[in-house]
Each structure stands twice: as structure tokens, then as C-alpha cells.
Scaffold this motif. Structure first.
Motif, PDB file in Angstrom:
ATOM      1  N   PRO A 105       0.819  -1.218   0.000  1.00 53.50           N
ATOM      2  CA  PRO A 105       0.000   0.000   0.000  1.00 53.50           C
ATOM      3  C   PRO A 105       0.854   1.270   0.000  1.00 53.50           C
ATOM      4  O   PRO A 105       0.778   2.107   0.910  1.00 53.50           O
ATOM      5  N   VAL A 106       1.668   1.407  -1.024  1.00 48.86           N
ATOM      6  CA  VAL A 106       2.618   2.518  -1.141  1.00 48.86           C
ATOM      7  C   VAL A 106       2.572   3.043  -2.576  1.00 48.86           C
ATOM      8  O   VAL A 106       2.491   2.259  -3.522  1.00 48.86           O
ATOM      9  N   SER A 107       2.621   4.354  -2.744  1.00 51.16           N
ATOM     10  CA  SER A 107       2.689   4.965  -4.075  1.00 51.16           C
ATOM     11  C   SER A 107       4.128   5.347  -4.390  1.00 51.16           C
ATOM     12  O   SER A 107       4.983   5.424  -3.495  1.00 51.16           O
ATOM     13  N   LEU A 108       4.388   5.610  -5.659  1.00 51.65           N
ATOM     14  CA  LEU A 108       5.749   5.875  -6.127  1.00 51.65           C
ATOM     15  C   LEU A 108       5.751   7.075  -7.054  1.00 51.65           C
ATOM     16  O   LEU A 108       4.887   7.200  -7.928  1.00 51.65           O
ATOM     17  N   ILE A 109       6.718   7.967  -6.860  1.00 52.88           N
ATOM     18  CA  ILE A 109       7.004   9.020  -7.833  1.00 52.88           C
ATOM     19  C   ILE A 109       8.313   8.651  -8.523  1.00 52.88           C
ATOM     20  O   ILE A 109       9.336   8.449  -7.865  1.00 52.88           O
ATOM     21  N   GLY A 160      -4.333  -2.708 -11.156  1.00 51.72           N
ATOM     22  CA  GLY A 160      -4.987  -1.753 -10.267  1.00 51.72           C
ATOM     23  C   GLY A 160      -4.206  -0.510  -9.916  1.00 51.72           C
ATOM     24  O   GLY A 160      -4.601   0.233  -8.998  1.00 51.72           O
ATOM     25  N   ILE A 161      -3.111  -0.246 -10.618  1.00 53.25           N
ATOM     26  CA  ILE A 161      -2.303   0.934 -10.338  1.00 53.25           C
ATOM     27  C   ILE A 161      -2.701   2.071 -11.278  1.00 53.25           C
ATOM     28  O   ILE A 161      -2.746   1.890 -12.495  1.00 53.25           O
ATOM     29  N   PRO A 174      -2.951   9.190  -2.433  1.00 48.39           N
ATOM     30  CA  PRO A 174      -3.761   8.471  -1.428  1.00 48.39           C
ATOM     31  C   PRO A 174      -2.871   7.679  -0.475  1.00 48.39           C
ATOM     32  O   PRO A 174      -1.904   7.053  -0.896  1.00 48.39           O
ATOM     33  N   VAL A 175      -3.199   7.713   0.800  1.00 51.18           N
ATOM     34  CA  VAL A 175      -2.359   7.019   1.779  1.00 51.18           C
ATOM     35  C   VAL A 175      -2.428   5.504   1.608  1.00 51.18           C
ATOM     36  O   VAL A 175      -1.536   4.796   2.070  1.00 51.18           O
ATOM     37  N   GLN A 176      -3.460   5.015   0.926  1.00 54.94           N
ATOM     38  CA  GLN A 176      -3.581   3.566   0.754  1.00 54.94           C
ATOM     39  C   GLN A 176      -2.781   3.037  -0.425  1.00 54.94           C
ATOM     40  O   GLN A 176      -2.797   1.837  -0.707  1.00 54.94           O
ATOM     41  N   GLY A 177      -2.056   3.896  -1.129  1.00 56.57           N
ATOM     42  CA  GLY A 177      -1.214   3.462  -2.233  1.00 56.57           C
ATOM     43  C   GLY A 177      -1.979   3.333  -3.534  1.00 56.57           C
ATOM     44  O   GLY A 177      -3.071   3.869  -3.708  1.00 56.57           O
ATOM     45  N   SER A 215      -4.174  12.125   0.788  1.00 59.35           N
ATOM     46  CA  SER A 215      -5.620  11.999   0.961  1.00 59.35           C
ATOM     47  C   SER A 215      -5.934  10.707   1.712  1.00 59.35           C
ATOM     48  O   SER A 215      -5.328   9.667   1.464  1.00 59.35           O
ATOM     49  N   PHE A 216      -6.854  10.772   2.654  1.00 59.79           N
ATOM     50  CA  PHE A 216      -7.166   9.629   3.495  1.00 59.79           C
ATOM     51  C   PHE A 216      -8.515   9.017   3.105  1.00 59.79           C
ATOM     52  O   PHE A 216      -9.333   9.646   2.462  1.00 59.79           O
TER      53      PHE A 216
END
Length: 260
Positions: A125-129, A150-151, A182-185, A259-260
Motif C-alpha cells: 500500500p505505497v505509491s511511487l514518484i 490496479g495501479i 492516497p495514503v492507501q497506495g 488523501s485519506f
């Protein structure tokens, strides 16, 4: 939330062969304290000054992907974390965002070769720049795999991606980045290098890939060999471009709203 984001260290450790420590210290944001690496089985978070003594040991350091993190900690190993390795660490600590420059993807020649960066994005549950998938990869296959898993693949100020340090095929993304993570990735943001700053001679890339494959056959690391060759053939400009892109991505991450 203890850390708002983490930045990988594989590029700084093994990928910038012509960039000196002094140059890194001068260019790197001095107030950025969320570089992450593993030293003798301990996860270390620090700024550029605390990282540079570790970088000096580069020849003895591992390149740690997400599937190696647990073993590295158990074996008390030392190594720089790739994007996927950093994502795995971020997930442990509830950190929502990771920064890299050129990211992994699906190989152009052997589609079965797929970077752990993709699996990590789809798993944790992590996003990437990132800047873009690296130029030796199949860009459309990489973006489509992420979408299928789903990304959301978003472009900063644009809804397409067309290469990393070279310009290539233009691939449609999921949309444009709004500045919110989003904090959920589940999000990948691509912050492209302007096309007028990229290299145009694809023969340079071809030579770098040949040397990378030769290194792989010898049991050595593919991407550092490619980067070293690109630096040799561009008079160090490839490393400078990648470093500046990494720094630009850090600034973009620091400006992100959660965003939560």
C-alpha cells in the motif's frame, strides 16, 4: 506518521559513477532526511551527509530489491535499496510514498523478465514518484501491466509517457497527477524529463544495453553497467540528468498532499 516519504539509494550508490560525493552534497537538498538504506542488518534513514560514508563502500554493498529485504536484515547484510526495496520498507513503517528516478519494468526482449518495482507497487500500500521506466524496457507493456493490476499511472502535467533519458514510443497513461497521493497506495506518478533535454542518439542506448547484458552474463549487475556506459558515452551527462531528475522528483514528493 513518522516519515512522510522515503527515497531509494541504489541510484546514488551504484548508478552515478561520475558524480562525486562533493557534487552530491552540493546538489542534494540539505534539509531532506529520508534517504533509506540497510547497514549491517539495520534499516537506516538519513540525509545526504550521513549517507555519503555508506556510499564510499559501494563496491562491497548489495543492491536490495523487495524480495531481498527480509534476508538482508536477518543476515545482517549491507546494501542500497532499490525502488522496490524502499517500497517494502515503507510498507513496514506505514509510509505512503517512495521516490526514485528511472524505475524498472518489463524487458523488451524477454517479457518474462519483470522488475520487482512492478510487483512491489501491486503488492504494497505505497505509491511511487518516478521519472519513467528505463529506456531499455517495454514501456507500453510496463504501463499496461500496472493498469491491469490496479495501479493508476499518472503523468505530472501530462497524460502520456514517452521515455526516460531518451525519447521513444508515446504511451497513454491513466490521467494527469493532481498533486494528491492516497495514503492507501495504488498510484504511480511519472515526472518526465522534458524531451528537449533528452538524448537523441539511440546507438548510445544500444551500446549500453549490450554492455549491460554482458555484465549480466558474468553474474554482475545489469542496470549499473548500463548507467556506467551511458555516462562514458555522454561525457557524464546521463548521470547529471538522472541525478537532477531524482532531485526534481523529491521536490514533487515533498509538495504532495496526502488523501485519506
Amino acid at each position: 506518521m513518522k516519515y512522510p516519504l522515503l527515497a531509494e539509494t541504489a541510484l546514488l550508490t551504484h548508478g552515478l559513477t561520475t558524480i562525486s560525493n562533493d557534487r552530491l552534497r552540493k546538489q542534494f537538498p540539505e534539509n531532506f532526511s529520508w534517504l533509506v538504506w540497510v547497514d549491517q542488518g539495520e534499516i537506516v534513514i538519513g540525509n545526504i551527509d550521513s549517507f555519503l560514508p555508506f556510499r564510499n563502500r559501494g563496491a562491497e554493498l548489495l543492491r536490495i530489491d523487495s524480495d531481498m529485504v527480509d534476508q538482508a536484515l536477518q543476515n545482517k547484510s549491507s546494501g542500497a535499496l532499490t525502488a522496490s526495496g524502499t517500497i517494502a520498507v515503507a510498507a513496514r513503517w506505514g509510509v505512503p510514498l517512495v521516490v526514485t528516478a528511472g524505475m524498472g519494468g518489463i524487458d523488451k526482449i524477454e517479457a518474462s523478465r519483470m522488475s520487482n518495482d512492478l510487483m512491489a507497487l501491486a503488492t504494497f500500500p505505497v505509491s511511487l514518484i518516478a521519472t519513467a521506466p528505463k529506456d531499455m524496457l517495454n514501456l507500453s507493456a510496463t504501463v499496461n501491466w500496472l493498469k491491469d493490476h490496479g495501479i493508476k499511472v499518472l503523468g505530472n502535467d501530462r497524460d502520456v509517457c514517452d521515455g526516460f533519458v531518451f525519447s521513444g514510443e508515446t504511451v497513454k497513461l491513466s490521467g494527469k497527477y493532481s498533486g494528491t497521493i492516497p495514503v492507501q497506495g495504488g498510484v504511480l506518478v511519472l515526472n518526465s524529463i522534458p524531451s528537449n533535454r533528452r538524448f537523441t542518439d539511440k546507438k548510445i542506448l544500444d551500446q549500453a544495453i549490450v554492455r549491460g547484458e554482458a555484465a549480466r552474463r558474468k553474474g554482475q549487475l545489469f542496470h549499473p553497467a548500463v548507467n556506467k556506459t551511458l555516462d562514458e558515452l555522454t561525457g557524464g551527462k546521463s548521470g547529471e540528468m538522472q541525478l537532477q531528475s531524482f532531485i526534481d522528483n523529491i521536490h514533487l514528493a515533498l509538495a504532495a498532499k496526502l488523501s485519506f
